[in-house]
Design an enzyme around this catalytic site. Structure first.
Site, PDB file in Angstrom:
ATOM      1  N   ALA A 114      75.817  52.556  10.701  1.00 44.80           N
ATOM      2  CA  ALA A 114      74.974  52.106   9.577  1.00 44.80           C
ATOM      3  C   ALA A 114      75.796  52.029   8.300  1.00 44.80           C
ATOM      4  CB  ALA A 114      73.782  53.050   9.368  1.00 44.80           C
ATOM      5  N   GLU A 147      74.189  50.556  22.973  1.00 44.19           N
ATOM      6  CA  GLU A 147      72.874  49.944  23.130  1.00 44.19           C
ATOM      7  C   GLU A 147      72.353  49.600  21.759  1.00 44.19           C
ATOM      8  OE1 GLU A 147      72.908  53.401  24.182  1.00 44.19           O
ATOM      9  OE2 GLU A 147      71.950  54.043  22.327  1.00 44.19           O
ATOM     10  N   ASN A 152      67.215  43.529  17.083  1.00 50.08           N
ATOM     11  CA  ASN A 152      68.210  43.701  16.017  1.00 50.08           C
ATOM     12  C   ASN A 152      69.325  42.659  16.190  1.00 50.08           C
ATOM     13  OD1 ASN A 152      69.910  44.583  14.001  1.00 50.08           O
ATOM     14  ND2 ASN A 152      69.948  46.725  14.655  1.00 50.08           N
ATOM     15  N   TYR A 159      78.308  42.731  16.726  1.00 49.68           N
ATOM     16  CA  TYR A 159      79.016  43.236  17.918  1.00 49.68           C
ATOM     17  C   TYR A 159      79.657  42.075  18.693  1.00 49.68           C
ATOM     18  CZ  TYR A 159      76.651  47.739  17.166  1.00 49.68           C
ATOM     19  OH  TYR A 159      76.222  48.931  16.640  1.00 49.68           O
TER      20      TYR A 159
HETATM   21  C1  LIG Z   1      74.222  46.352  11.182  1.00 50.56           C
HETATM   22  C2  LIG Z   1      74.946  46.887   9.962  1.00 50.56           C
HETATM   23  C3  LIG Z   1      75.638  48.189  10.314  1.00 50.56           C
HETATM   24  C4  LIG Z   1      75.970  45.836   9.502  1.00 50.56           C
HETATM   25  O1  LIG Z   1      76.709  46.383   8.401  1.00 50.56           O
HETATM   26  P1  LIG Z   1      77.590  45.438   7.420  1.00 50.56           P
HETATM   27  O2  LIG Z   1      78.614  46.299   6.765  1.00 50.56           O
HETATM   28  O3  LIG Z   1      76.687  44.670   6.557  1.00 50.56           O
HETATM   29  O4  LIG Z   1      78.286  44.470   8.459  1.00 50.56           O
HETATM   30  P2  LIG Z   1      79.417  43.392   8.147  1.00 50.56           P
HETATM   31  O5  LIG Z   1      79.478  43.084   6.688  1.00 50.56           O
HETATM   32  O6  LIG Z   1      80.651  43.825   8.795  1.00 50.56           O
HETATM   33  O7  LIG Z   1      78.816  42.145   8.937  1.00 50.56           O
HETATM   34  C5  LIG Z   1      77.477  41.758   8.781  1.00 50.56           C
HETATM   35  C6  LIG Z   1      77.343  40.525   7.879  1.00 50.56           C
HETATM   36  O8  LIG Z   1      78.570  39.915   7.560  1.00 50.56           O
HETATM   37  C7  LIG Z   1      78.680  38.648   8.252  1.00 50.56           C
HETATM   38  N1  LIG Z   1      79.958  38.645   8.970  1.00 50.56           N
HETATM   39  C8  LIG Z   1      80.596  39.695   9.467  1.00 50.56           C
HETATM   40  N2  LIG Z   1      81.740  39.323  10.041  1.00 50.56           N
HETATM   41  C9  LIG Z   1      81.816  37.996   9.886  1.00 50.56           C
HETATM   42  C10 LIG Z   1      82.783  37.021  10.257  1.00 50.56           C
HETATM   43  N3  LIG Z   1      83.928  37.338  10.889  1.00 50.56           N
HETATM   44  N4  LIG Z   1      82.546  35.735   9.933  1.00 50.56           N
HETATM   45  C11 LIG Z   1      81.415  35.402   9.293  1.00 50.56           C
HETATM   46  N5  LIG Z   1      80.468  36.265   8.925  1.00 50.56           N
HETATM   47  C12 LIG Z   1      80.674  37.557   9.208  1.00 50.56           C
HETATM   48  C13 LIG Z   1      77.553  38.603   9.192  1.00 50.56           C
HETATM   49  O9  LIG Z   1      77.066  37.298   9.382  1.00 50.56           O
HETATM   50  C14 LIG Z   1      76.536  39.461   8.524  1.00 50.56           C
HETATM   51  O10 LIG Z   1      75.908  38.703   7.534  1.00 50.56           O
HETATM   52  P3  LIG Z   1      74.337  38.793   7.345  1.00 50.56           P
HETATM   53  O11 LIG Z   1      74.060  40.192   6.910  1.00 50.56           O
HETATM   54  O12 LIG Z   1      74.069  37.821   6.316  1.00 50.56           O
HETATM   55  O13 LIG Z   1      73.750  38.470   8.693  1.00 50.56           O
HETATM   56  C15 LIG Z   1      73.970  47.124   8.773  1.00 50.56           C
HETATM   57  O14 LIG Z   1      73.206  45.973   8.586  1.00 50.56           O
HETATM   58  C16 LIG Z   1      73.030  48.305   9.010  1.00 50.56           C
HETATM   59  O15 LIG Z   1      73.319  49.433   8.628  1.00 50.56           O
HETATM   60  N6  LIG Z   1      71.872  48.022   9.619  1.00 50.56           N
HETATM   61  C17 LIG Z   1      70.881  49.072   9.925  1.00 50.56           C
HETATM   62  C18 LIG Z   1      71.337  49.984  11.024  1.00 50.56           C
HETATM   63  C19 LIG Z   1      71.635  49.237  12.294  1.00 50.56           C
HETATM   64  O16 LIG Z   1      70.961  48.285  12.664  1.00 50.56           O
HETATM   65  N7  LIG Z   1      72.685  49.701  12.990  1.00 50.56           N
HETATM   66  C20 LIG Z   1      73.081  49.165  14.270  1.00 50.56           C
HETATM   67  C21 LIG Z   1      72.388  49.952  15.328  1.00 50.56           C
HETATM   68  S1  LIG Z   1      72.939  49.479  16.938  1.00 50.56           S
END
Ligand SMILES: CC(C)(COP(=O)(O)OP(=O)(O)OC[C@H]1O[C@@H](n2cnc3c(N)ncnc32)[C@H](O)[C@@H]1OP(=O)(O)O)[C@@H](O)C(=O)NCCC(=O)NCCS
Length: 191
Positions: A114, A147, A152, A159
């Site tokens: 997260a 998982e 989500n 991933y």
């Molecule tokens: C899922 C989560 C951990 C992602 O964290 P994050 O730091 O925002 O992730 P990243 O920045 O690395 O990547 C996500 C975003 O960047 C974009 N991104 C990341 N890598 C990218 C790449 N190589 N090219 C283009 N876009 C990219 C994604 O499209 C995404 O954009 P969006 O939010 O507009 O869909 C966060 O949203 C979170 O804490 N969610 C709640 C908890 C959760 O769901 N955890 C996973 C449980 S399995």
């Protein structure tokens, strides 16, 4: 991540350890555990980080905390086959990833991930996953698994970009009856 009941740059300059124990890396001279990238500092989590991890959970799950203090404590302090990496900005923890080694040390399972809402979309989760992959590759693990809730799609996309693919559906996996998707990334044979 399932509700529980019951580290690092990964810059390796040669690793010859036997039993996997990330905390032991802290005493090793051939492994660098810390990384700075785009103003974010990545390091192995400690017990004193747990309060921050709970705050991140509350933020991203709208007040809910799927993992309690003792769940985090178990995986950060007690279970020698598990550890967390945290991402820090200006000394404050803004994100985390957890992993646990399964199947007689062959596989690494992502247990929790997260990032504070205010810091999302900056590649922090991507870097956390990337470091873990790099570490597990260097350690010669066969594969990584996780998982994720079927609905989500944001996390699933993240991933997939990191090389995970859907392996199977886990029907009614969560306590609220929702399904999970089991994702796998092979680490050997050129993944
Ligand atoms: C899922 C989560 C951990 C992602 O964290 P994050 O730091 O925002 O992730 P990243 O920045 O690395 O990547 C996500 C975003 O960047 C974009 N991104 C990341 N890598 C990218 C790449 N190589 N090219 C283009 N876009 C990219 C994604 O499209 C995404 O954009 P969006 O939010 O507009 O869909 C966060 O949203 C979170 O804490 N969610 C709640 C908890 C959760 O769901 N955890 C996973 C449980 S399995």
């Amino acid at each position: 991540m399932k509700k529980m009941k019951t580290l690092l740059t990964t810059t390796f300059r040669g690793f010859s350890g036997k039993k996997f124990n990330p905390r032991r890396y802290l005493e090793m001279t051939d492994v660098e555990l810390e990384l700075d990238k785009n103003g974010v500092h990545y390091r192995l989590a400690e017990r004193s980080d747990i309060v921050a991890l709970l705050a991140i959970e509350r933020d991203v799950y709208n007040g809910d905390i799927p993992w309690t203090f003792s769940h985090f404590e178990h995986e950060i302090v007690k279970n020698e086959e598990a550890f967390f990496i945290v991402a820090e900005i200006a000394g404050s923890v803004v994100g985390f990833i957890g992993t646990r080694i399964n199947h007689h040390g062959q596989d690494a399972h992502i247990t929790n991930l997260a990032v504070f809402k205010a810091f999302q979309g900056q590649q922090i989760a991507s870097n956390l996953i990337g470091q873990l992959v790099q570490l597990m590759q260097a350690l010669g693990k066969n594969e990584m698994t996780l998982e994720v809730r079927r609905d989500n799609t944001k996390a699933q996309g993240l991933y997939r970009r990191q090389g995970f693919s859907t392996d199977k559906l886990l029907p009614a996996y969560y306590e609220d009856g929702s399904d999970a998707i089991w994702m796998v990334k092979k680490l050997k044979n050129g993944n």
